[in-house]
Design a protein around this motif. Structure first.
Motif, PDB file in Angstrom:
ATOM      1  N   ASP A 175       0.858  -1.188   0.000  1.00  0.00           N
ATOM      2  CA  ASP A 175       0.000   0.000   0.000  1.00  0.00           C
ATOM      3  C   ASP A 175       0.892   1.234   0.000  1.00  0.00           C
ATOM      4  O   ASP A 175       1.574   1.520   0.993  1.00  0.00           O
ATOM      5  CB  ASP A 175      -0.905   0.030   1.245  1.00  0.00           C
ATOM      6  CG  ASP A 175      -2.135  -0.824   1.088  1.00  0.00           C
ATOM      7  OD1 ASP A 175      -2.353  -1.349  -0.017  1.00  0.00           O
ATOM      8  OD2 ASP A 175      -2.879  -0.988   2.067  1.00  0.00           O
ATOM      9  N   LEU A 176       0.919   1.957  -1.099  1.00  0.00           N
ATOM     10  CA  LEU A 176       1.702   3.181  -1.136  1.00  0.00           C
ATOM     11  C   LEU A 176       1.141   4.186  -0.134  1.00  0.00           C
ATOM     12  O   LEU A 176      -0.068   4.206   0.133  1.00  0.00           O
ATOM     13  CB  LEU A 176       1.682   3.784  -2.541  1.00  0.00           C
ATOM     14  CG  LEU A 176       2.360   2.961  -3.642  1.00  0.00           C
ATOM     15  CD1 LEU A 176       2.182   3.655  -4.990  1.00  0.00           C
ATOM     16  CD2 LEU A 176       3.834   2.757  -3.337  1.00  0.00           C
ATOM     17  N   PRO A 177       1.984   5.023   0.464  1.00  0.00           N
ATOM     18  CA  PRO A 177       1.485   6.039   1.407  1.00  0.00           C
ATOM     19  C   PRO A 177       0.387   6.886   0.764  1.00  0.00           C
ATOM     20  O   PRO A 177       0.474   7.284  -0.397  1.00  0.00           O
ATOM     21  CB  PRO A 177       2.737   6.874   1.704  1.00  0.00           C
ATOM     22  CG  PRO A 177       3.866   5.932   1.492  1.00  0.00           C
ATOM     23  CD  PRO A 177       3.448   5.041   0.352  1.00  0.00           C
ATOM     24  N   GLY A 178      -0.654   7.141   1.544  1.00  0.00           N
ATOM     25  CA  GLY A 178      -1.813   7.862   1.036  1.00  0.00           C
ATOM     26  C   GLY A 178      -2.898   6.963   0.495  1.00  0.00           C
ATOM     27  O   GLY A 178      -3.961   7.447   0.096  1.00  0.00           O
ATOM     28  N   ASN A 179      -2.657   5.646   0.481  1.00  0.00           N
ATOM     29  CA  ASN A 179      -3.610   4.686  -0.076  1.00  0.00           C
ATOM     30  C   ASN A 179      -3.785   3.515   0.881  1.00  0.00           C
ATOM     31  O   ASN A 179      -2.881   3.179   1.650  1.00  0.00           O
ATOM     32  CB  ASN A 179      -3.121   4.167  -1.432  1.00  0.00           C
ATOM     33  CG  ASN A 179      -2.919   5.256  -2.457  1.00  0.00           C
ATOM     34  OD1 ASN A 179      -3.804   5.562  -3.257  1.00  0.00           O
ATOM     35  ND2 ASN A 179      -1.737   5.869  -2.451  1.00  0.00           N
ATOM     36  N   GLY A 180      -4.947   2.870   0.780  1.00  0.00           N
ATOM     37  CA  GLY A 180      -5.200   1.656   1.549  1.00  0.00           C
ATOM     38  C   GLY A 180      -5.058   1.852   3.043  1.00  0.00           C
ATOM     39  O   GLY A 180      -5.608   2.783   3.636  1.00  0.00           O
TER      40      GLY A 180
END
Length: 473
Positions: A151-156
């Motif tokens: 999960d990239l930062p800002g997502n999930g």
């Protein structure tokens, strides 16, 4: 005596004479005016306004409570559907530092399969998460491949915002200014403000605001560009010991991860591009339009129509709802919109793919054959830009990872199996100087004791690492 008696009778007779009708009516009206009877009031207006005011107050307090719990991690997590909570429980979080001058943040990672096999790392595009690829990595695990979705930062489930101390010159309202001045006077004392007024001849408003801004805490959405993504991927891969690995990029992840691939092509065994483009399939720009964004993220129907129109028509309602919840919660919308602005829309995939280092990486492109005519033409352009890459088509839409998870896993596992087996590079970490000194002292003491016939000198080895109680000499 008779006269007196007659006069009394006359007086009595006068008092007994009934008044006339007109006099009676006048006296009766006078009595009514003096003692009016209470009239019955209609209770309907009172209860109407009472109910209206109570209902409005309930709505306001409920909205405030929902707004306050919207960004509370615990409340947000407890409100998630079971599938999302199970996905989070099956994964793990890793501490990474996006920028050197900022505090570390947490990145969520989901894994499946044995760690002693080939590593396949999947990076999603903006607006998606590892939850979209949970079935893909599970299918890879069943085929003997270690699948990892980040999960990239800002997502999930990764952090989507960070705490920033100091508000700078941020404009605030009048009420907030009054509260800040009042709070600082409470902290410093009334006499502090009085002394400042005597010295300067004015209320020290500028100094008060400057001090308060330096202490103000606020949430800032994480902005993710190619440089930030490169730092995150590098730390995640190093922490989990995944290099060398096979990299899978979906949607806008190509533009986000291209810098890291260029700088670390030695760690990439193969590269798979799934419907990769610079612009994400989900039109994130629309989530920055006031009013429209509230409707799309606030109601399942609107978001489902948007996903069906641009991303996938095969996704179930529960799958679309999960993506909506992850995108909406914990400032997710603000983060993806901010990251969208940092995308390099002038990225040239042909120039990048044929550059030194990248051209030597085995590559395959998996493209949708069920999309629009324009999207099929774009896939042909990508195939021409990367002539060394193998080109395949799948039977899903631009988001095929959930409806066609087995098909994608087959393409990836077959491609990985055709390549030579990866050789893990094992690097030994240097022993700290202090520990090395203790080891040398223990060894020297052991040699001396052996010369004297004592056999307990090696008791200090475990103590050097803090595993024993005392060092015996």
């Amino acid at each position: 005596m008779a006269i007196i008696t007659e006069e009394e009778e006359e007086e009595d007779t006068k008092t007994l004479i009934p008044p006339k009708d007109s006099d009676f009516s006048k006296s009766e009206s006078t009595v009514k005016k003096k003692n009016p009877k209470p009239q019955s009031q209609n209770p309907f207006p009172f209860w109407f306004y009472f109910t209206l005011i109570f209902s409005l107050a309930t709505i306001i307090f409920t909205s405030l409570s929902l707004f306050s719990s919207h960004n509370d991690p615990r409340s947000w997590f407890l409100s998630l559907p079971p599938a999302l909570r199970q996905h989070y429980s099956d994964g793990r979080t890793i501490k990474v530092q996006v920028n050197p001058d900022e505090s570390p943040i947490e990145v969520f990672v989901s894994e499946s399969g044995s760690v002693h096999t080939e590593n396949v790392v999947i990076v999603h595009g903006l607006g998606l998460s590892s939850f979209a690829f949970k079935e893909v990595i599970q299918s890879l695990g069943s085929k003997g491949v270690h699948g990892v979705a980040v999960d990239l930062p800002g997502n999930g489930f990764s952090d989507k915002s960070m705490v920033v101390i100091g508000g700078g010159d941020r404009e605030i309202g009048f009420v907030a200014r009054v509260k800040e001045v009042y709070g600082l006077i409470q902290e410093k004392g009334v006499f502090w403000a009085f002394d400042q007024m005597v010295e300067t001849g004015d209320l020290p408003y500028e100094e008060i605001i400057k001090l308060q801004n330096s202490k103000r805490r606020s949430l800032k959405a994480i902005e993710l560009g190619s440089e930030e993504t490169a730092r995150v991927l590098g730390q995640v891969i190093d922490t989990l010991g995944l290099a060398p690995m096979h990299l899978v990029l979906h949607d806008s992840a190509l533009g986000l991860a291209s810098n890291w691939v260029s700088e670390n092509y030695q760690s990439v065994r193969s590269l798979t591009l799934i419907d990769s483009s610079i612009s994400p399939a989900l039109p994130l720009w629309i989530l920055n339009v006031p009013g429209v964004r509230e409707v799309l993220l606030g109601f399942s129907f609107g978001f489902q129509k948007l996903v069906s129109f641009r991303c996938s028509k095969e996704m179930t309602l529960s799958q679309v709802e999960a993506h909506r919840i992850l995108l909406k919660g914990r400032n997710g919308r603000e983060a993806v919109v901010a990251s969208l602005k940092k995308l390099n829309h002038s990225f040239d995939i042909g120039q990048w793919g044929n550059s030194d280092g990248i051209s030597g990486i085995p590559m395959q492109v998996i493209w949708s054959r069920e999309g629009s005519k324009e999207w099929s033409e774009e896939g042909q352009c990508v195939a021409k830009s990367l002539p060394k890459a193998k080109f395949f088509t799948h039977s899903g839409s631009r988001w095929p990872q959930e409806s066609k998870s087995v098909e994608l896993a087959d393409y990836i596992s077959e491609f990985v199996s055709q390549l030579p087996r990866s050789t893990r590079r094992v690097t030994e970490e240097p022993i700290p100087e202090k520990v090395q000194k203790l080891l040398e002292e223990a060894k020297a003491g052991g040699d001396h004791d052996h010369h004297h016939g004592h056999g307990h000198a090696h008791a200090g080895y475990t103590d050097a690492y803090g595993l024993g109680e005392e060092m015996t000499t």
